[in-house]
Design a protein around this motif. Sequence first.
Motif, mmCIF file in Angstrom:
data_model
loop_
_atom_site.group_PDB
_atom_site.id
_atom_site.type_symbol
_atom_site.label_atom_id
_atom_site.label_comp_id
_atom_site.label_asym_id
_atom_site.label_seq_id
_atom_site.Cartn_x
_atom_site.Cartn_y
_atom_site.Cartn_z
ATOM 1 N N ALA A 33 0.825 -1.204 0.000
ATOM 2 C CA ALA A 33 0.000 0.000 0.000
ATOM 3 C C ALA A 33 0.860 1.255 0.000
ATOM 4 C CB ALA A 33 -0.922 -0.004 1.210
ATOM 5 N N MET A 39 -3.146 0.447 -3.847
ATOM 6 C CA MET A 39 -2.144 -0.370 -4.535
ATOM 7 C C MET A 39 -2.059 0.109 -5.982
ATOM 8 S SD MET A 39 -3.700 -2.180 -2.021
ATOM 9 C CE MET A 39 -5.074 -2.924 -2.844
ATOM 10 N N ARG A 107 -8.064 1.464 -4.812
ATOM 11 C CA ARG A 107 -8.204 1.873 -3.414
ATOM 12 C C ARG A 107 -9.493 1.317 -2.804
ATOM 13 N NH1 ARG A 107 -6.264 8.007 -2.672
ATOM 14 N NH2 ARG A 107 -6.487 7.307 -0.511
ATOM 15 N N PHE A 130 -6.528 -6.244 0.217
ATOM 16 C CA PHE A 130 -5.152 -5.910 0.576
ATOM 17 C C PHE A 130 -4.311 -7.172 0.718
ATOM 18 C CE2 PHE A 130 -6.985 -1.797 2.026
ATOM 19 C CZ PHE A 130 -6.126 -0.957 1.336
ATOM 20 N N ALA A 195 -6.908 3.265 5.399
ATOM 21 C CA ALA A 195 -7.077 3.508 3.964
ATOM 22 C C ALA A 195 -8.345 4.294 3.684
ATOM 23 C CB ALA A 195 -7.102 2.174 3.217
#
Length: 201
Positions: A33, A39, A107, A130, A195
């Motif tokens: 990340a 990413m 995202r 993730f 995030a």
Amino acid sequence: MASRMPGVLVAVTPNQGGSARPAPGGQGIPAAASDRGGMVFDQTGLLEPGEADGDVPWPQSLAADGGPVVVTVFFDFMCPWCGVFEQTQAGALDQMLASGDIVIESRPVSILDRFSNGTQFSTRSAAAAFAVAQGSPEHYFEFVEAMMAEGTQPAENTPGLTNEQIAAIAEGLGVPQAVQDQIISGAYVDYVAVATERASQ
């Protein structure tokens, strides 16, 4: 965004000239990340987080000096309009990514937990994304597509999928057992809040 029917948000940085990042690979922090909580993929695969270019944050700095357009996609796995976007636009994005015309900053966020009957599906599914990006990045976009496929993506006001069901989707794509175990254990659930907060900025 509307409170009941949020849509997917896509941000584009054309190719013309927050807060501090936690230590990569720390407890519950995916090294894949970026500072921004996403990413980044180019035609070769997942990119390691890079540096800002002056006042231009990474990955938007990749668009400088004739570089590829940066397409940022925010999504929640329970968002119906995010599902529509994935089902109708993923192919076009895949083609542009493969050609090198764009890079994608993906995202996953959690904004619809309140519509999963207390199961925190949005958080758990984002954490799974993730985990896949971190441990099996070659399967990441397939995983997102499979999670948002018609007939698989859960509707609002349902419990969503269990971690075991999410892991089974990953398994069907060839994601390694170690990553499946992370999905089941919720390895990155705490990071999802980070995030999501960064997405709001």
